[in-house]
Structure formats: structure tokens, C-alpha cells
Design a protein around this motif. Structure first.
Motif, PDB file in Angstrom:
ATOM      1  N   LEU A 123      37.725  -8.965 -13.663  1.00  0.00           N
ATOM      2  CA  LEU A 123      36.619  -9.124 -14.487  1.00  0.00           C
ATOM      3  C   LEU A 123      35.153  -9.388 -13.871  1.00  0.00           C
ATOM      4  CD1 LEU A 123      37.930 -10.354 -17.809  1.00  0.00           C
ATOM      5  CD2 LEU A 123      37.182  -8.259 -17.298  1.00  0.00           C
ATOM      6  N   LEU A 124      35.228 -10.276 -13.375  1.00  0.00           N
ATOM      7  CA  LEU A 124      33.870 -10.959 -12.523  1.00  0.00           C
ATOM      8  C   LEU A 124      33.275 -10.147 -11.434  1.00  0.00           C
ATOM      9  CD1 LEU A 124      31.891 -13.320 -12.132  1.00  0.00           C
ATOM     10  CD2 LEU A 124      33.521 -14.449 -10.444  1.00  0.00           C
ATOM     11  N   THR A 125      34.221  -9.588 -10.807  1.00  0.00           N
ATOM     12  CA  THR A 125      33.921  -8.632  -9.529  1.00  0.00           C
ATOM     13  C   THR A 125      33.603  -7.333 -10.400  1.00  0.00           C
ATOM     14  OG1 THR A 125      35.622  -9.836  -8.144  1.00  0.00           O
ATOM     15  CG2 THR A 125      34.773  -7.423  -7.549  1.00  0.00           C
ATOM     16  N   LYS A 134      29.700  -5.509  -9.682  1.00  0.00           N
ATOM     17  CA  LYS A 134      29.462  -4.431  -9.277  1.00  0.00           C
ATOM     18  C   LYS A 134      28.716  -3.292 -10.424  1.00  0.00           C
ATOM     19  CE  LYS A 134      31.582  -5.007  -5.301  1.00  0.00           C
ATOM     20  NZ  LYS A 134      31.099  -4.766  -3.813  1.00  0.00           N
ATOM     21  N   ALA A 135      29.313  -3.491 -11.491  1.00  0.00           N
ATOM     22  CA  ALA A 135      28.799  -2.506 -12.513  1.00  0.00           C
ATOM     23  C   ALA A 135      27.515  -3.033 -13.159  1.00  0.00           C
ATOM     24  CB  ALA A 135      29.597  -2.307 -13.550  1.00  0.00           C
ATOM     25  N   LYS A 136      27.047  -4.254 -12.670  1.00  0.00           N
ATOM     26  CA  LYS A 136      25.857  -4.876 -13.186  1.00  0.00           C
ATOM     27  C   LYS A 136      26.154  -4.959 -15.006  1.00  0.00           C
ATOM     28  CE  LYS A 136      22.592  -3.219  -9.710  1.00  0.00           C
ATOM     29  NZ  LYS A 136      22.735  -3.994  -8.807  1.00  0.00           N
ATOM     30  N   SER A 137      27.148  -5.482 -15.468  1.00  0.00           N
ATOM     31  CA  SER A 137      27.585  -5.544 -16.887  1.00  0.00           C
ATOM     32  C   SER A 137      27.569  -7.201 -17.064  1.00  0.00           C
ATOM     33  CB  SER A 137      28.831  -5.054 -17.022  1.00  0.00           C
ATOM     34  OG  SER A 137      29.166  -5.311 -18.250  1.00  0.00           O
ATOM     35  N   PRO A 138      26.438  -7.658 -17.584  1.00  0.00           N
ATOM     36  CA  PRO A 138      26.655  -9.116 -17.992  1.00  0.00           C
ATOM     37  C   PRO A 138      27.673  -9.477 -18.810  1.00  0.00           C
ATOM     38  CG  PRO A 138      24.384  -8.377 -18.434  1.00  0.00           C
ATOM     39  CD  PRO A 138      25.315  -7.016 -18.014  1.00  0.00           C
TER      40      PRO A 138
END
Length: 62
Positions: free
Chosen positions: A33-35, A39-43
Motif C-alpha cells: 500500500l505504501l509503495t 508511485k500513484a501519488k495517492s495520499p
């Protein structure tokens, strides 16, 4: 440049194995989830992964 890519790949795989060994499947989900969130720039996604990993690290060992 290929040497740098190889070293980073070895480091990432080693880190993932260490997380899985220490924290089990929940650790891999948190790391994933963190990675993906980074990568997706999803906070929201990266925050969920970071919180899961923090909870796993803060929990007392059984």
C-alpha cells in the motif's frame, strides 16, 4: 547504471523478505500500500500503508 539498478533491486527484495519474515502477510500488505500510494501519488493509499506498518512495528511482540 545497470549495477545501480541491480543493487537497488537486491535491496528492495531483501527488504520485502525481511518485512514478511518479521511482520507476516500484514507487513507485505502495508508495504505494498505504501509503495503503490507513493508511485500513484495517492495520499490515502500511502497513508494507509504507513499507518499499517507503524501499527505492526508498535505492537508488542507475542
Amino acid at each position: 547504471m545497470p549495477v545501480l539498478a541491480l543493487l537497488s533491486t537486491v535491496f528492495v527484495i531483501g527488504f520485502e523478505q525481511a518485512v514478511q519474515w518479521q511482520y507476516g502477510p500484514a507487513g507485505i500488505v502495508g508495504l505494498l500500500l505504501l509503495t503503490v500510494g507513493i508511485k500513484a501519488k495517492s495520499p490515502a493509499c500511502s497513508s494507509a500503508g504507513a499507518v499499517l506498518l507503524a501499527l505492526l512495528m508498535a505492537a508488542p511482540a507475542l
